[in-house]
Design an enzyme around this catalytic site. Structure first.
Site, PDB file in Angstrom:
ATOM      1  N   ASP A  32       0.693  -1.293   0.010  1.00  0.00           N
ATOM      2  CA  ASP A  32       0.008   0.013  -0.145  1.00  0.00           C
ATOM      3  C   ASP A  32       0.981   1.299   0.110  1.00  0.00           C
ATOM      4  OD1 ASP A  32      -2.624   1.479   0.539  1.00  0.00           O
ATOM      5  OD2 ASP A  32      -3.193  -0.460   1.210  1.00  0.00           O
TER       6      ASP A  32
ATOM      7  N   ASP B 250      -2.973   4.682  -2.439  1.00  0.00           N
ATOM      8  CA  ASP B 250      -4.015   5.329  -1.236  1.00  0.00           C
ATOM      9  C   ASP B 250      -4.616   6.702  -1.761  1.00  0.00           C
ATOM     10  OD1 ASP B 250      -5.419   4.919   1.366  1.00  0.00           O
ATOM     11  OD2 ASP B 250      -4.208   6.710   1.685  1.00  0.00           O
TER      12      ASP B 250
ATOM     13  N   GLU C 135      -6.563   4.329  -5.905  1.00  0.00           N
ATOM     14  CA  GLU C 135      -7.730   4.671  -5.078  1.00  0.00           C
ATOM     15  C   GLU C 135      -8.328   5.870  -5.714  1.00  0.00           C
ATOM     16  OE1 GLU C 135      -9.534   3.839  -0.563  1.00  0.00           O
ATOM     17  OE2 GLU C 135      -7.594   5.635  -1.159  1.00  0.00           O
TER      18      GLU C 135
ATOM     19  N   HIS D  92     -10.661  -3.536   2.901  1.00  0.00           N
ATOM     20  CA  HIS D  92     -10.604  -3.134   4.224  1.00  0.00           C
ATOM     21  C   HIS D  92     -11.542  -1.850   4.713  1.00  0.00           C
ATOM     22  CE1 HIS D  92      -8.067  -0.362   2.553  1.00  0.00           C
ATOM     23  NE2 HIS D  92      -8.236   0.427   3.634  1.00  0.00           N
ATOM     24  N   ASP D  93     -11.964  -1.119   3.805  1.00  0.00           N
ATOM     25  CA  ASP D  93     -13.041   0.005   3.999  1.00  0.00           C
ATOM     26  C   ASP D  93     -14.476  -0.426   3.930  1.00  0.00           C
ATOM     27  OD1 ASP D  93     -10.684   1.605   4.514  1.00  0.00           O
ATOM     28  OD2 ASP D  93     -10.660   2.245   2.529  1.00  0.00           O
TER      29      ASP D  93
HETATM   30  C1  NOJ Z   1      -7.989   4.987   2.038  1.00  0.00           C
HETATM   31  C2  NOJ Z   1      -7.576   3.742   2.923  1.00  0.00           C
HETATM   32  O1  NOJ Z   1      -8.310   2.820   2.210  1.00  0.00           O
HETATM   33  C3  NOJ Z   1      -8.390   4.285   4.141  1.00  0.00           C
HETATM   34  O2  NOJ Z   1      -8.510   2.712   4.933  1.00  0.00           O
HETATM   35  C4  NOJ Z   1      -7.850   5.152   5.089  1.00  0.00           C
HETATM   36  O3  NOJ Z   1      -8.319   5.582   6.138  1.00  0.00           O
HETATM   37  C5  NOJ Z   1      -7.761   6.470   4.121  1.00  0.00           C
HETATM   38  N1  NOJ Z   1      -7.389   6.221   2.788  1.00  0.00           N
HETATM   39  C6  NOJ Z   1      -6.603   7.570   4.599  1.00  0.00           C
HETATM   40  O4  NOJ Z   1      -5.343   7.017   4.264  1.00  0.00           O
END
Ligand code: NOJ
Length: 575
Positions: free
Chosen positions: A101, A208, A266, A341-342
């Protein structure tokens, strides 16, 4: 590069690992790198080709490692740099690639760069972050430089007493945003966060929040969309800023192009397909592919994520069709995913996690996802049909800064209104990021075989671990796990159709079933999914040819049946 050119990162399936929750090898209740290494043969056997490891870097863990205090070190409870080197080599020796990541929109406030930056306005690293003087309101009240709201609630600005200025943090106050306008900062990021790990053999990065590095000149106020509070959602201003494409090109030219890498960015808050294509055209290398979030954003509140509004199946079908089709005729590449994971677990969000339906639902979603165009991403636990945390868990059982901050701020803002509290809690039960972060369910022993710690894991273990776990599924021929393995291997066998084929949806307003075709040259496949618990009539779409059943998630089906059972899915090859 031509449209059909095959590179490893197109045909490969990616398996995402969240280090805190995968496998604890030390008994401290937290997952770690040696724990992942101990499961490498399980990962290989699943049939995936690339592992994406969520942040394992040194971090004070305000945001589960997305707040990095040293890019070149590993969070001590997870292990050491040598452990990651061992993981790289154990992956490579099995023909698996490893991507990390890359979190470079911000660092932790404990990073040496920020510690220096905050020492004085004259410090050489002051300009490595985004510092601004206060504004003053009518009665001389000190106010942040603008009204931007942080993703984790409250203002995106934090006042620094010492040097009497604010710094910008789009996420937690412990995650100050780096200043990408400064070329010296950019070079330091490339060296420390990227090349340090490429030299060690990693095969690329999941990048990210990739569209937030370039902030709009003047940092203007956001329009008021949430009246009654000062802080306003501002993603339309800080996403996709004017220098974004230039920065990404530079990152490739100066570092990534020297290695055989993949990048997946992302890309939140970017609904326009033409704009997404600007990031991923292969002749202007910026990113190899991106995650566009419409599918996982379904049902989220418009102004506040945790005000769940629900969605219809036709909404899901529309976003799948849009993002499956947008690369057609271009040199760009895309992704297919419905968990990370989100996000809440897909079985709970899109199908049914009731005990009588959850296995069938998990298999139906596996069947649907494995038929999709683009690089497929599978999140740990998805392969065994893990589901959201039970509804009777209280807010104290949740750990994520995003849910907790939102819960506290929404409840306070409403004057502790029980109706607001209930609605926020219901939304968290569906959308909370913690659902994906529950310890991996390995077996039916204490704490799901994740840890030997007598007090359990860092995060509560799912109550259903005895009925949903790897050990019980490994040797059960009709388990969710074995269905995933079968689907992943069919995806490879028919990769022209499934990975590279074109997509066409049928009967798009039907709220019960999802029927789509994949086509490549003369080859065709029809995918049929019943998204309800009731039987549904299945009318074959008007596609010429003989339908031959390739796979169904229901035992005993031969494909001639005109009724779909609850949550049944089928794939036909059409000759
Ligand atoms: C996206 C990540 O997937 C998330 O878990 C994180 O809180 C934010 N970016 C900040 O880095």
């Amino acid at each position: 590069m031509t449209v059909t050119e095959r590179v490893w990162w197109k045909d490969g399936t990616v398996y995402q690992i969240y280090p805190a929750s995968y496998k604890d090898s030390t008994g401290d209740g937290l997952g770690d790198i040696p724990g992942i290494i101990s499961k490498i043969d399980y990962i290989k056997d699943l049939g995936v080709d690339i592992v994406w490891l969520s942040p394992m870097y040194e971090s004070p863990q305000y945001d589960m490692g997305y707040d990095i205090s040293n890019y070149e070190a590993v969070h001590a409870p997870y292990g050491t740099v040598a452990d990651v080197e061992a993981l790289i080599s154990d992956c490579h020796s099995r023909g698996i690639r490893l991507i990390l990541d890359l979190v470079i929109n911000h660092t932790s406030d404990q990073h040496a760069w920020f510690k220096e930056s905050r020492t004085s306005k004259m410090n050489a690293k002051r300009d490595w972050y985004i510092w601004r003087p206060a504004r003053y309101g009518a009665e001389g009240r000190r106010m942040p430089p603008n009204n931007w709201r942080s993703f984790f609630s409250g203002s995106a600005w934090q006042w620094d007493e010492e040097t009497q200025e604010y710094y910008l943090h789009l996420f937690a106050e412990q995650q100050p945003d780096l200043n990408w306008e400064n070329p010296v900062t950019r070079k330091a990021i490339y060296d420390s966060a990227i090349e340090f790990w490429l030299k060690k053999g990693v095969d690329g990065f999941r990048v990210d929040t990739v569209n937030m590095y370039s902030k709009p000149p003047g940092l203007p106020d956001a329009p008021i969309s949430d009246p009654g509070v000062f802080e306003q959602p501002a993603s339309m201003l800080f996403c996709n800023g004017p220098r974004m494409h230039e920065f990404l090109r530079e990152m490739n030219q100066l570092v990534l192009n020297k290695y055989d890498t993949m990048t997946v960015g992302e890309l939140p808050h970017t609904p326009d397909t033409a704009h997404v294509l600007r990031y991923i055209g292969s002749n202007d290398r910026q990113l190899d592919m991106v995650f566009q979030f419409d599918i996982v954003d379904l049902g989220q509140g418009k102004t506040n994520k945790y005000q769940f509004e629900g969605y219809a199946l036709s909404d899901l079908k529309a976003v799948v069709e849009k993002w499956q089709s947008f690369i057609a005729g271009t040199d760009a590449w895309t992704t297919a995913f419905c968990e990370n994971h989100d996000q809440g677990r897909s079985v709970s969000r899109y199908a049914s996690d009731l005990p009588q339906w959850r296995e069938r639902s998990a298999k139906m979603l596996a069947l649907m996802m494995c038929a999709m165009t683009g690089t497929l991403f599978v999140y740990q636990g998805q392969e065994i049909g893990m589901i959201n945390a039970p509804k009777d868990w209280s807010i104290e059982d949740y750990k994520d800064i995003e849910s907790i901050n939102y819960y506290n701020s929404a409840v306070a803002r409403s004057g502790n209104d029980p109706a607001v509290r209930d609605h926020v809690m219901k939304s968290i039960q569906i959308l909370g990021r913690d659902h994906a972060r529950l310890p991996m369910q390995w077996d039916a022993t204490a704490y799901s075989g994740f840890t030997t710690n007598k007090n359990g894991a860092w995060m509560r273990t799912h109550d259903e671990y005895k009925s949903i776990n790897v050990a019980s599924q490994l040797n059960k021929s009709d388990s969710v796990l074995n269905f995933w393995k079968k689907m992943l291997s069919l995806r490879k066998e028919y990769k022209d159709l499934f990975i590279h084929g074109s997509f066409k949806g049928f009967d798009m307003t039907n709220e019960k079933t999802f029927v789509f075709a994949k086509a490549f040259g003369k080859d065709k496949a029809i995918v049929v999914c019943n998204f309800t618990a009731e039987e549904q009539k299945f009318e074959r779409p008007g596609v010429n040819g003989k339908f031959e059943l390739l796979i169904s998630n229901v035992e005993g089906v031969d494909g001639t049946e005109s009724v779909l059972k609850g949550y049944e899915g089928r794939v036909y090859l059409v000759n």
